[in-house]
Design an enzyme around this catalytic site. Structure first.
Site, PDB file in Angstrom:
ATOM      1  N   GLY A 144       0.305  -2.368  10.389  1.00  0.00           N
ATOM      2  CA  GLY A 144      -0.289  -3.300   9.433  1.00  0.00           C
ATOM      3  C   GLY A 144      -1.085  -4.398  10.112  1.00  0.00           C
TER       4      GLY A 144
ATOM      5  N   VAL B 280      -0.161 -10.768   7.861  1.00  0.00           N
ATOM      6  CA  VAL B 280       0.922 -10.946   8.841  1.00  0.00           C
ATOM      7  C   VAL B 280       0.629 -10.181  10.125  1.00  0.00           C
TER       8      VAL B 280
ATOM      9  N   LEU C  13       9.703  -6.662   8.244  1.00  0.00           N
ATOM     10  CA  LEU C  13       9.307  -7.793   7.402  1.00  0.00           C
ATOM     11  C   LEU C  13       9.791  -7.569   5.979  1.00  0.00           C
TER      12      LEU C  13
ATOM     13  N   SER D 296      11.135 -10.034   2.438  1.00  0.00           N
ATOM     14  CA  SER D 296      10.493 -11.086   1.644  1.00  0.00           C
ATOM     15  C   SER D 296      11.556 -11.910   0.932  1.00  0.00           C
ATOM     16  N   SER D 297      11.187 -13.132   0.570  1.00  0.00           N
ATOM     17  CA  SER D 297      12.131 -14.000  -0.151  1.00  0.00           C
ATOM     18  C   SER D 297      12.403 -13.460  -1.556  1.00  0.00           C
ATOM     19  N   CYS D 298      11.622 -12.468  -1.984  1.00  0.00           N
ATOM     20  CA  CYS D 298      11.836 -11.865  -3.304  1.00  0.00           C
ATOM     21  C   CYS D 298      13.154 -11.119  -3.412  1.00  0.00           C
TER      22      CYS D 298
ATOM     23  N   TYR E 109       9.660  -4.033  -5.962  1.00  0.00           N
ATOM     24  CA  TYR E 109       9.276  -4.418  -4.585  1.00  0.00           C
ATOM     25  C   TYR E 109      10.475  -5.005  -3.853  1.00  0.00           C
TER      26      TYR E 109
ATOM     27  N   LYS F 132      12.502  -3.802  -0.439  1.00  0.00           N
ATOM     28  CA  LYS F 132      12.732  -4.684   0.711  1.00  0.00           C
ATOM     29  C   LYS F 132      14.217  -4.742   1.065  1.00  0.00           C
TER      30      LYS F 132
ATOM     31  N   HIS G  78      -2.202 -13.302  -3.818  1.00  0.00           N
ATOM     32  CA  HIS G  78      -1.217 -14.368  -4.042  1.00  0.00           C
ATOM     33  C   HIS G  78      -1.949 -15.635  -4.469  1.00  0.00           C
TER      34      HIS G  78
ATOM     35  N   ARG H  13     -11.230 -18.667  -6.345  1.00  0.00           N
ATOM     36  CA  ARG H  13     -11.712 -19.026  -7.682  1.00  0.00           C
ATOM     37  C   ARG H  13     -12.304 -20.430  -7.676  1.00  0.00           C
TER      38      ARG H  13
ATOM     39  N   ARG I  62       7.074 -23.454  -5.261  1.00  0.00           N
ATOM     40  CA  ARG I  62       7.045 -22.467  -4.186  1.00  0.00           C
ATOM     41  C   ARG I  62       7.067 -23.155  -2.824  1.00  0.00           C
TER      42      ARG I  62
ATOM     43  N   ASP J  14       5.147 -17.457 -14.899  1.00  0.00           N
ATOM     44  CA  ASP J  14       5.462 -18.343 -13.761  1.00  0.00           C
ATOM     45  C   ASP J  14       6.195 -17.589 -12.662  1.00  0.00           C
TER      46      ASP J  14
HETATM   47  N1  LIG Z   1       1.930 -12.336   1.971  1.00  0.00           N
HETATM   48  C1  LIG Z   1       3.081 -12.950   1.709  1.00  0.00           C
HETATM   49  O1  LIG Z   1       3.104 -14.024   1.071  1.00  0.00           O
HETATM   50  C2  LIG Z   1       4.364 -12.352   2.187  1.00  0.00           C
HETATM   51  C3  LIG Z   1       4.412 -11.116   2.853  1.00  0.00           C
HETATM   52  N2  LIG Z   1       5.627 -10.628   3.274  1.00  0.00           N
HETATM   53  C4  LIG Z   1       5.729  -9.326   3.943  1.00  0.00           C
HETATM   54  O2  LIG Z   1       4.929  -9.306   5.116  1.00  0.00           O
HETATM   55  C5  LIG Z   1       4.451  -7.967   5.333  1.00  0.00           C
HETATM   56  C6  LIG Z   1       2.937  -7.985   5.474  1.00  0.00           C
HETATM   57  O3  LIG Z   1       2.402  -8.549   4.299  1.00  0.00           O
HETATM   58  P1  LIG Z   1       0.858  -9.023   4.287  1.00  0.00           P
HETATM   59  O4  LIG Z   1       0.374  -9.123   5.684  1.00  0.00           O
HETATM   60  O5  LIG Z   1       0.776 -10.194   3.374  1.00  0.00           O
HETATM   61  O6  LIG Z   1       0.146  -7.776   3.580  1.00  0.00           O
HETATM   62  P2  LIG Z   1      -1.384  -7.310   3.681  1.00  0.00           P
HETATM   63  O7  LIG Z   1      -1.676  -6.569   2.444  1.00  0.00           O
HETATM   64  O8  LIG Z   1      -2.236  -8.456   4.081  1.00  0.00           O
HETATM   65  O9  LIG Z   1      -1.338  -6.279   4.918  1.00  0.00           O
HETATM   66  C7  LIG Z   1      -0.666  -5.058   4.792  1.00  0.00           C
HETATM   67  C8  LIG Z   1      -1.078  -4.182   5.949  1.00  0.00           C
HETATM   68  O10 LIG Z   1      -0.435  -2.917   5.835  1.00  0.00           O
HETATM   69  C9  LIG Z   1      -1.433  -1.902   5.855  1.00  0.00           C
HETATM   70  N3  LIG Z   1      -0.979  -0.777   5.029  1.00  0.00           N
HETATM   71  C10 LIG Z   1      -0.666  -0.788   3.717  1.00  0.00           C
HETATM   72  N4  LIG Z   1      -0.267   0.438   3.320  1.00  0.00           N
HETATM   73  C11 LIG Z   1      -0.344   1.246   4.410  1.00  0.00           C
HETATM   74  C12 LIG Z   1      -0.095   2.625   4.649  1.00  0.00           C
HETATM   75  N5  LIG Z   1       0.334   3.436   3.675  1.00  0.00           N
HETATM   76  N6  LIG Z   1      -0.292   3.124   5.892  1.00  0.00           N
HETATM   77  C13 LIG Z   1      -0.728   2.319   6.877  1.00  0.00           C
HETATM   78  N7  LIG Z   1      -0.984   1.003   6.743  1.00  0.00           N
HETATM   79  C14 LIG Z   1      -0.798   0.475   5.500  1.00  0.00           C
HETATM   80  C15 LIG Z   1      -2.678  -2.562   5.303  1.00  0.00           C
HETATM   81  O11 LIG Z   1      -3.853  -1.847   5.665  1.00  0.00           O
HETATM   82  P3  LIG Z   1      -5.080  -1.752   4.578  1.00  0.00           P
HETATM   83  O12 LIG Z   1      -5.349  -3.164   4.130  1.00  0.00           O
HETATM   84  O13 LIG Z   1      -6.191  -1.139   5.364  1.00  0.00           O
HETATM   85  O14 LIG Z   1      -4.565  -0.881   3.480  1.00  0.00           O
HETATM   86  C16 LIG Z   1      -2.587  -3.916   5.973  1.00  0.00           C
HETATM   87  O15 LIG Z   1      -3.029  -3.848   7.304  1.00  0.00           O
HETATM   88  C17 LIG Z   1       4.928  -7.139   4.152  1.00  0.00           C
HETATM   89  O16 LIG Z   1       6.106  -6.436   4.507  1.00  0.00           O
HETATM   90  C18 LIG Z   1       5.244  -8.179   3.094  1.00  0.00           C
HETATM   91  O17 LIG Z   1       6.253  -7.716   2.221  1.00  0.00           O
HETATM   92  C19 LIG Z   1       6.808 -11.304   3.055  1.00  0.00           C
HETATM   93  C20 LIG Z   1       6.785 -12.516   2.396  1.00  0.00           C
HETATM   94  C21 LIG Z   1       5.581 -13.123   1.931  1.00  0.00           C
HETATM   95  C1  LIG Z   2       5.325 -13.817  -1.677  1.00  0.00           C
HETATM   96  C2  LIG Z   2       6.468 -13.222  -2.465  1.00  0.00           C
HETATM   97  O1  LIG Z   2       6.465 -13.728  -3.795  1.00  0.00           O
HETATM   98  C3  LIG Z   2       5.513 -13.160  -4.671  1.00  0.00           C
HETATM   99  O2  LIG Z   2       5.813 -13.711  -5.948  1.00  0.00           O
HETATM  100  P1  LIG Z   2       5.191 -15.123  -6.362  1.00  0.00           P
HETATM  101  O3  LIG Z   2       5.655 -16.199  -5.454  1.00  0.00           O
HETATM  102  O4  LIG Z   2       5.455 -15.296  -7.824  1.00  0.00           O
HETATM  103  O5  LIG Z   2       3.662 -14.829  -6.074  1.00  0.00           O
HETATM  104  P2  LIG Z   2       2.270 -15.494  -6.484  1.00  0.00           P
HETATM  105  O6  LIG Z   2       1.722 -16.141  -5.244  1.00  0.00           O
HETATM  106  O7  LIG Z   2       1.461 -14.440  -7.130  1.00  0.00           O
HETATM  107  O8  LIG Z   2       2.580 -16.622  -7.621  1.00  0.00           O
HETATM  108  C4  LIG Z   2       3.155 -17.846  -7.287  1.00  0.00           C
HETATM  109  C5  LIG Z   2       3.014 -18.781  -8.483  1.00  0.00           C
HETATM  110  O9  LIG Z   2       1.636 -19.190  -8.578  1.00  0.00           O
HETATM  111  C6  LIG Z   2       1.195 -19.102  -9.935  1.00  0.00           C
HETATM  112  N1  LIG Z   2      -0.270 -18.928  -9.948  1.00  0.00           N
HETATM  113  C7  LIG Z   2      -1.142 -19.846 -10.457  1.00  0.00           C
HETATM  114  N2  LIG Z   2      -2.412 -19.394 -10.352  1.00  0.00           N
HETATM  115  C8  LIG Z   2      -2.328 -18.171  -9.745  1.00  0.00           C
HETATM  116  C9  LIG Z   2      -3.320 -17.215  -9.370  1.00  0.00           C
HETATM  117  O10 LIG Z   2      -4.555 -17.398  -9.567  1.00  0.00           O
HETATM  118  N3  LIG Z   2      -2.870 -16.087  -8.723  1.00  0.00           N
HETATM  119  C10 LIG Z   2      -1.546 -15.864  -8.484  1.00  0.00           C
HETATM  120  N4  LIG Z   2      -1.186 -14.718  -7.844  1.00  0.00           N
HETATM  121  N5  LIG Z   2      -0.565 -16.741  -8.868  1.00  0.00           N
HETATM  122  C11 LIG Z   2      -0.971 -17.889  -9.488  1.00  0.00           C
HETATM  123  C12 LIG Z   2       1.973 -17.901 -10.446  1.00  0.00           C
HETATM  124  O11 LIG Z   2       1.978 -17.907 -11.877  1.00  0.00           O
HETATM  125  C13 LIG Z   2       3.343 -18.144  -9.856  1.00  0.00           C
HETATM  126  O12 LIG Z   2       4.051 -19.074 -10.641  1.00  0.00           O
HETATM  127  C14 LIG Z   2       5.619 -11.660  -4.826  1.00  0.00           C
HETATM  128  O13 LIG Z   2       4.484 -11.235  -5.550  1.00  0.00           O
HETATM  129  C15 LIG Z   2       5.688 -11.003  -3.465  1.00  0.00           C
HETATM  130  O14 LIG Z   2       4.366 -10.738  -2.945  1.00  0.00           O
HETATM  131  C16 LIG Z   2       6.397 -11.761  -2.412  1.00  0.00           C
HETATM  132  O15 LIG Z   2       6.768 -11.178  -1.386  1.00  0.00           O
END
Ligand SMILES: NC(=O)C1=CN([C@@H]2O[C@H](COP(=O)(O)OP(=O)(O)OC[C@H]3O[C@@H](n4cnc5c(N)ncnc54)[C@H](OP(=O)(O)O)[C@@H]3O)[C@@H](O)[C@H]2O)C=CC1
Ligand SMILES: C[C@H]1O[C@H](OP(=O)(O)OP(=O)(O)OC[C@H]2O[C@@H](n3cnc4c(=O)[nH]c(N)nc43)[C@H](O)[C@@H]2O)[C@@H](O)[C@@H](O)C1=O
Length: 359
Positions: free
Chosen positions: A13, A18, A108, A110-112, A139, A143, A182, A190, A212, A281
């Site tokens: 990834g 990340v 990796l 997630s807090s979910c 999801y 995890k 996110h 936006r 958050r 929310d």
């Molecule tokens: N973003 C966040 O707020 C949070 C993320 N995490 C965790 O961190 C990790 C990374 O998340 P994040 O970096 O945000 O995600 P991204 O979507 O930014 O990156 C995901 C990566 O995985 C690759 N990928 C997805 N599917 C496949 C597949 N089938 N085969 C090979 N590569 C694949 C994507 O490649 P491509 O884009 O080319 O498909 C990309 O490089 C995840 O496990 C997520 O759950 C945990 C908490 C919060």
């Molecule tokens: C990171 C972790 O947690 C993720 O859940 P989440 O925290 O609910 O993710 P979120 O960033 O999409 O929303 C955070 C808050 O923000 C508000 N909100 C306002 N305006 C926009 C908006 O424009 N977009 C989004 N997405 N949310 C919005 C939205 O309504 C919510 O109240 C999982 O998807 C999962 O990916 C996971 O691992």
């Protein structure tokens, strides 16, 4: 003889939020034998492809940052994709790593994974003590399965597969998709587009009352290397017998309404923020208890306001670069050249302000 710095490390990834940060952190620390394969050349949901990779490469360690990831709308809209692909990826990579003798892996999560109404701040021991948040339950189940895969392979086969549970993350190379991203990247984009268009108001999803915790992704990457490199005694001493995973967070939470104001200030948008209560929310709060990781010696460094500025800067570069993959490559090449300077991650971002700047 394999040393710490020339061990073969697979970053799964690596083009994502990340994964690209983990590559930057590894290069900054002098690791020089990284394996990265783009999704277009390797589908980690395909067991045969993953098996061929581990047969071909002598992999010493894995950072498993590949996953299907998205915000609240994406999780709520595509539950089958989120549970299937994430379980397939983690099952294939963890099982083939074990089959081919890879001793160390960082998963990796997630807090979910925690219950919707878990005590705040949420300790690692809250896992599976209550109903999950419906908007991302599939999801979260995937995890939790990943945590249990690592824990089970360690118990039965003696591997050293560790799991970290990050809070909400943001920073360079994120997905700025308006619907599926996110909150920080989606709202930032936006607001940026509304500023350029001279729009009078911008929609913010939900009531704005949800809270958050946010962590800058380069802080998370440093935490990943920190946990991966902990000695087995220190790791087990801090986590056993109760927990199979470690929380990673900044310890600072903010309301979505306050976040939206900070994002508008960062972008320079002066119009009105309108809250759309027809959008969910999600969970009311999810502030992590990071006491275990802090006691081990790691703390977050990048404050939210500073992180938002750096993220907007990298967003503007991604606009210029055309795609985030191109930006990831640019950041990676830059950090390789700047490795000897050991610039702190945030300063590294400034270094990209002008690719023509002298090194
Ligand atoms: N973003 C966040 O707020 C949070 C993320 N995490 C965790 O961190 C990790 C990374 O998340 P994040 O970096 O945000 O995600 P991204 O979507 O930014 O990156 C995901 C990566 O995985 C690759 N990928 C997805 N599917 C496949 C597949 N089938 N085969 C090979 N590569 C694949 C994507 O490649 P491509 O884009 O080319 O498909 C990309 O490089 C995840 O496990 C997520 O759950 C945990 C908490 C919060
Ligand atoms: C990171 C972790 O947690 C993720 O859940 P989440 O925290 O609910 O993710 P979120 O960033 O999409 O929303 C955070 C808050 O923000 C508000 N909100 C306002 N305006 C926009 C908006 O424009 N977009 C989004 N997405 N949310 C919005 C939205 O309504 C919510 O109240 C999982 O998807 C999962 O990916 C996971 O691992």
């Amino acid at each position: 003889m394999i040393t710490q710095l020339n061990q073969r490390i697979f970053v799964a990834g690596h083009t994502g939020l990340v994964g690209s940060a983990i590559v930057r952190a590894l290069r900054r620390q002098g690791y020089n034998n990284l394996l990265t394969v783009p999704h277009s050349h390797l589908d980690l949901t395909d067991q045969a492809q993953v098996r061929q990779l581990f047969q071909r490469e002598q992999i010493d360690a894995v950072y498993l940052a590949a996953a299907t990831v998205g915000g609240i709308h994406a999780n709520n809209s595509y539950p089958a994709e989120f549970i299937y692909s994430n379980m397939a990826i983690e099952t294939n990579v963890i099982h083939e790593a074990w089959r081919h003798g890879t001793q160390r892996l960082l998963f990796l999560g997630s807090s979910c994974i925690y219950p919707r109404l878990a005590p705040q701040p949420i300790p690692e021991t809250a896992l599976m003590h209550g109903a999950l948040e419906p908007t991302n339950e599939p999801y979260a189940i995937a995890k939790i399965a990943g945590i249990k895969l690592c824990e089970s392979y360690n118990r039965q086969y003696g591997t050293r597969y560790r799991s970290v549970m990050p809070t909400n993350l943001y920073g360079p190379c994120d997905s700025y998709h308006n619907e599926n991203g996110h909150v920080i990247p989606a709202l930032m984009r936006r607001l940026h587009e509304s500023k350029l268009a001279g729009a009078n108001e911008v929609a913010v999803w939900g009531t704005g009352e949800a809270r958050r915790e946010f962590l800058y992704v380069d802080d998370l990457a440093d935490a990943c290397l920190f946990v991966m490199n902990l000695s087995e005694d220190r790791y087990r001493g801090a986590t056993l017998p109760m927990v199979s995973h470690i929380n990673v967070g900044s310890g600072m939470e903010v309301s979505i309404a306050r976040l939206a104001q900070l994002l508008a200030q960062t972008v320079g948008y002066g119009g009105e923020l309108v809250f759309d209560a027809s959008k969910p929310d999600g969970t009311p709060r999810k502030l992590l208890d990071v006491g275990i990781l802090n006691a081990l010696g790691w703390r977050a460094e990048v404050a939210l306001e500073r992180g938002l500025r750096e993220t907007y800067h990298s967003f503007l570069r991604a606009e210029q670069a055309g795609t985030r993959q191109q930006l990831a490559r640019a950041l990676d090449q830059q950090s390789r050249r700047r490795r000897e300077m050991y610039l702190p991650p945030v300063a590294l971002e400034h270094a990209y302000a002008d690719m023509r700047s002298p090194y």
